[in-house]
Design a protein around this motif. Structure first.
Motif, PDB file in Angstrom:
ATOM      1  N   GLY A   4       0.951  -0.840   0.457  1.00  0.00           N
ATOM      2  CA  GLY A   4       0.308  -0.070  -0.019  1.00  0.00           C
ATOM      3  C   GLY A   4       0.931   1.493  -0.127  1.00  0.00           C
ATOM      4  N   HIS A   8       0.854   4.085  -2.941  1.00  0.00           N
ATOM      5  CA  HIS A   8       0.512   5.453  -2.988  1.00  0.00           C
ATOM      6  C   HIS A   8       1.386   6.232  -3.397  1.00  0.00           C
ATOM      7  N   ARG A  13      -3.867   5.705  -6.088  1.00  0.00           N
ATOM      8  CA  ARG A  13      -4.792   5.770  -5.284  1.00  0.00           C
ATOM      9  C   ARG A  13      -5.778   4.264  -4.964  1.00  0.00           C
ATOM     10  N   SER A  14      -6.335   4.258  -4.156  1.00  0.00           N
ATOM     11  CA  SER A  14      -7.643   3.286  -4.099  1.00  0.00           C
ATOM     12  C   SER A  14      -8.787   3.092  -4.781  1.00  0.00           C
ATOM     13  N   VAL A  67      -3.823  -0.307  -0.248  1.00  0.00           N
ATOM     14  CA  VAL A  67      -3.924   1.386  -0.451  1.00  0.00           C
ATOM     15  C   VAL A  67      -4.841   2.581   0.524  1.00  0.00           C
TER      16      VAL A  67
END
Length: 72
Positions: A4, A8, A13-14, A67
């Motif tokens: 993650g 990042h 991004r998630s 993330v």
């Protein structure tokens, strides 16, 4: 270093990964629907391609969750 954190820091991004997960579901359905138009000899390969792409959504979703946990 956690996955993650690496993703990042590289700008992922998630939301990107969750959209990729949903997009791969759509791609899998598209491949599967196209496989119905092939003759019997080529249909097996097209269906295997759809199944292969169908394995991607959980991977992208879990990476997105990783993330998202780092973003919090």
């Amino acid at each position: 270093m956690l996955v993650g954190q690496v993703l990042h820091r590289s700008g992922v991004r998630s939301t990107h990964l969750q959209l990729a997960s949903l997009g791969s579901v759509a791609l899998c359905i598209g491949f599967w629907a196209r496989a119905k138009g092939y003759d019997q000899d080529e249909r097996g390969n097209a269906e295997r391609r759809a199944l292969f792409v169908g394995l991607w959504p959980p991977m992208f979703w879990l990476m997105g969750q990783s993330v998202e946990a780092y973003e919090r």
